[in-house]
Write a protein that holds these residues in place. Structure first.
Motif, PDB file in Angstrom:
ATOM      1  N   THR A 172       0.815  -1.219   0.000  1.00 48.80           N
ATOM      2  CA  THR A 172       0.000   0.000   0.000  1.00 48.80           C
ATOM      3  C   THR A 172       0.849   1.269   0.000  1.00 48.80           C
ATOM      4  OG1 THR A 172      -0.176   0.085   2.399  1.00 48.80           O
ATOM      5  CG2 THR A 172      -1.850  -1.180   1.235  1.00 48.80           C
TER       6      THR A 172
ATOM      7  N   ARG B 243      -2.285   2.417  -3.391  1.00 46.48           N
ATOM      8  CA  ARG B 243      -3.316   2.992  -2.543  1.00 46.48           C
ATOM      9  C   ARG B 243      -3.675   4.314  -3.197  1.00 46.48           C
ATOM     10  NH1 ARG B 243      -2.244   6.756   1.013  1.00 46.48           N
ATOM     11  NH2 ARG B 243      -0.057   6.204   1.194  1.00 46.48           N
TER      12      ARG B 243
ATOM     13  N   GLY C 194      -3.852   2.281  -7.670  1.00 48.88           N
ATOM     14  CA  GLY C 194      -3.840   3.255  -6.586  1.00 48.88           C
ATOM     15  C   GLY C 194      -3.265   4.558  -7.065  1.00 48.88           C
TER      16      GLY C 194
ATOM     17  N   ALA D  65      -7.687  -4.190  -3.584  1.00 46.06           N
ATOM     18  CA  ALA D  65      -7.899  -4.204  -2.145  1.00 46.06           C
ATOM     19  C   ALA D  65      -8.657  -5.464  -1.740  1.00 46.06           C
ATOM     20  CB  ALA D  65      -8.668  -2.961  -1.720  1.00 46.06           C
TER      21      ALA D  65
END
Ligand code: HEC
Ligand code: HEC
Ligand code: HEC
Ligand code: HEC
Ligand code: HEC
Ligand code: HEC
Ligand code: HEC
Ligand code: HEC
Ligand code: HEC
Length: 458
Positions: A353, A357, A403, A415
């Protein structure tokens, strides 16, 4: 026929090379023999060299050059005696100096730098191989461009004090340090620098192991630096594959320091890429265009936005094949010094992440680049939105960084996949399959949108 001719000329060249080599060896042997017979064993100096040094070991001996600079004429006797060149003696490099008409000296150099540039030519007579490598380097290119601090042989090898493998003695003595001080400092604190400074350790790399010593090229050009990493860390791809989906793709789109210099700031560089020649677009020699085109596309001077980027690409595609010039994204660290802050493996970035993200840091800073005339990239700032915009989906198409980029649904899929703990590599296959399919769909959708002339949604 063509083969015969090239073979003949190859033999010719080789024969010539042999002759040159033989002549050179004879010269060295001759110099060495005259020098050796004239002196005692070991590091002692020959009689002739002693005569030269009877004046030149004086610290205050100096001469004013035409531009007013002072050329110090001091030669450290002891260091010379211990150098590899003791065997060729002063005459090995200063054949034009003969005691019956010296002093005065004969140099016509206007200043000390001109003097150095003229005298360093002598290295060519015995080290033609190194000279040839050097002439292809970025340092030599900078010198030809008139850069006053681009190094020549004697900037890295003090001519009167070259010792065997001197450059490898201690990391603090590495000649590169004189001009690349901040990079040296970062290197010295890195996992490699710390390992290399332990006595006797020569397995960890120093500058020349990653960049080479003589044929140094622009660091961000091509894959030569990454190839150097992988030549020592041969198991790296396999070991990353155990936890990183499509590690090979990550190795292409993410520079090694972007994960291995955990303290560094990261950014995205969108490189102009020629999809026909399959290489990065380079500025045409003598016709600088990139800066001026980028500047005129970026009328507000706020960094290229999606429209400006599109129009810049249009400029580069104007008289060629449509969409020949595209963009290739690469996630990298933001400064040269940071590329050297490599830490031990447990500190490397493993957290997906950090990149995958919405709003992830590395995607907040974007540049667009082309390969400059000396191989170094020329960069122009772009706005972060170019990564998200549907307008640039075409050109940034090769860069599906979840992301960081536009495709929100992909983020959700990603995710979900992580949450539900789909195992790698099974998860990896599923994910990339999903991504590819979805990306293709977006792409088609986008093409349709544009052909109807509608405003592209964001
Ligand atoms: C390996 C080749 C080489 C050998 C051997 C050599 N020199 Fe030099 N010398 C050079 C070069 C190259 C320069 C130009 C140095 C520079 O970059 O400023 C130079 C410069 C000099 C200068 C000008 C001052 C300076 O340091 O720049 C003096 C004086 C000199 N050499 C004397 C000697 C004497 C005396 C000996 C023998 C004890 C000797 N050299 C051996 C290559 C050599
Ligand atoms: C008697 C003292 C003396 C001796 C011996 C001597 N030099 Fe010099 N050398 C000088 C002086 C003085 C200068 C500065 C001359 C000037 O101002 O033009 C000089 C200048 C030089 C320079 C600078 C280049 C230039 O063109 O001005 C070099 C290189 C050099 N000497 C090499 C040598 C070598 C090699 C030997 C031995 C073969 C040697 N010298 C022997 C006194 C000496
Ligand atoms: C007359 C021939 C000659 C000239 C001119 C000459 N060298 Fe050398 N050089 C040698 C010889 C001989 C050796 C030792 C050979 C060996 O051990 O491989 C050597 C070794 C070296 C080494 C290797 C040291 C090591 O790591 O073992 C360096 C670096 C070097 N020279 C630099 C230079 C530079 C820089 C110049 C020009 C200023 C120069 N040489 C001019 C003959 C020459
Ligand atoms: C930018 C710095 C730099 C410049 C410029 C440079 N060298 Fe070197 N050179 C090095 C370093 C560092 C090493 C040690 C490399 C190694 O150990 O692999 C080296 C090694 C050498 C060696 C011994 C290497 C061997 O394989 O035996 C020779 C000879 C040499 N250089 C000659 C030259 C000559 C001649 C020139 C000018 C054309 C030159 N160098 C220019 C940095 C430089
Ligand atoms: C472990 C390999 C490695 C070592 C050792 C290393 N470098 Fe680098 N160097 C890199 C990488 C990787 C980059 C970034 C390349 C890129 O942008 O893709 C880089 C970039 C550079 C750059 C370009 C910086 C910029 O502004 O873009 C310079 C100059 C440089 N290194 C000099 C040095 C010097 C001097 C040393 C020794 C003190 C050194 N490097 C040691 C790997 C290394
Ligand atoms: C006498 C000064 C000097 C020395 C010594 C020197 N360099 Fe450089 N080098 C430069 C200059 C000037 C540039 C131009 C770019 C810059 O300013 O960083 C450059 C550029 C570079 C680049 C390309 C930077 C890029 O943006 O891609 C690399 C890589 C590099 N040097 C590596 C080395 C290595 C390795 C050594 C030692 C073997 C070394 N340099 C020694 C002056 C030097
Ligand atoms: C996406 C981030 C990432 C990228 C890109 C990446 N690494 Fe790594 N690397 C890691 C992490 C995290 C570890 C530690 C893994 C562990 O502890 O199991 C690691 C471990 C290593 C190790 C020590 C373990 C081993 O495999 O020997 C080496 C060496 C290494 N990486 C080299 C490289 C090189 C060379 C590159 C570029 C070609 C690279 N890495 C690119 C994240 C990355
Ligand atoms: C000349 C061989 C060599 C080259 C080139 C090289 N490395 Fe290394 N690397 C080593 C050695 C040896 C070590 C182990 C150092 C030690 O003793 O701790 C190491 C350690 C590492 C580590 C730490 C591994 C751990 O287990 O903690 C990472 C990460 C790493 N290197 C990444 C890179 C990257 C990235 C590059 C290219 C930019 C690179 N290396 C280039 C030899 C090399
Ligand atoms: C340092 C940033 C970074 C980290 C950390 C990172 N990635 Fe990536 N990843 C990227 C970038 C950039 C791409 C885009 C590659 C491309 O253009 O296709 C990518 C691509 C991917 C892809 C698509 C690959 C394909 O087949 O096209 C997957 C799946 C992926 N990453 C999963 C992960 C997972 C799982 C992790 C954590 C274990 C992770 N990534 C860690 C930056 C990162």
């Amino acid at each position: 026929m063509a083969i015969c001719r090239s073979k003949a000329s190859m033999i010719g060249t080789k024969f010539h090379a042999d002759l040159v080599m033989a002549a050179k060896l004879a010269l060295v042997v001759l110099l060495a023999v005259t020098n050796l017979t004239a002196r005692a064993a070991g590091n002692a100096l020959s009689e002739l060299d002693k005569q030269c040094l009877s004046c030149h070991s004086a610290k205050e001996l100096a001469k004013k050059l035409a531009n007013g600079e002072t050329l110090t004429l001091h030669v450290p006797a002891q260091e010379f005696a211990q150098s590899v060149h003791n065997m060729i003696g002063c005459a090995g490099c200063h054949a034009d100096v003969t005691l019956n008409d010296h002093p005065p000296g004969k140099t016509k150099a206007a200043g000390t730098r001109e003097y150095t540039l003229a005298l360093t030519e002598v290295c060519r007579s015995c080290h033609a191989d190194k000279f040839k490598l050097y002439e292809g380097s970025i340092h030599a290119a900078l010198l030809r461009d008139g850069n006053p601090i681009a190094p020549v042989c004697t900037d890295c090898h003090r001519p009167h004090a070259v010792r065997a493998k001197a450059a490898r003695e201690s990391i603090a003595d590495v000649p590169c340090r004189n001009c690349h001080g901040s990079i040296y400092d970062a290197y010295a604190e890195s996992v490699h620098g710390k390992a290399r400074s332990k006595p006797g350790n020569t397995s960890a790399p120093i500058c020349a192991d990653c960049h080479r010593a003589h044929d140094v090229s622009a660091a961000a050009a091509g894959d030569h630096v990454k190839d150097a990493c992988l030549a020592c860390h041969q198991g790296a791809l396999a070991s990353h594959q155990t936890w990183l989906p499509n590690a090979a793709r990550h190795f292409e789109a993410v520079s090694c320091p972007a994960c291995h210099a955990p303290a560094a700031k990261r950014k995205v560089d969108l490189r102009l890429y020629d999809s026909v020649a399959q290489q990065r677009v380079a500025e045409k020699a003598g016709v600088p265009q990139f800066e001026s085109r980028a500047r005129s596309a970026d009328a507000k001077g706020a960094g290229l936005d999606a429209m400006a980027l599109q129009s810049l690409l249009r400029e580069f595609n104007r008289d060629g094949i449509d969409n020949r010039t595209t963009l290739r994204g690469r996630l990298e660290v933001s400064t040269g010094a940071e590329a050297h802050q490599l830490a031990a493996a447990p500190q490397a970035i493993q957290d997906c992440t950090k990149c995958h993200r919405q709003g992830a840091d590395p995607f907040q800073s974007v540049t667009v680049s082309i390969v400059g005339p000396d191989g170094r990239p020329l960069r122009y700032g772009a706005q972060q939105e170019v990564l998200n915009s549907m307008i640039s989906v075409d050109s940034v198409g090769g860069f599906y960084a979840i992301g960081g980029t536009r495709i929100k649904l992909l983020d959700m899929l990603f995710a979900l996949a992580l949450l539900s703990g789909i195992a790698v590599p099974a998860g990896h296959l599923t994910l990339s399959w999903l991504f590819r399919r979805y990306a293709k769909k977006i792409h088609e959708q986008d093409a349709a949108t544009r052909s109807t002339g509608a405003e592209a949604p964001k």
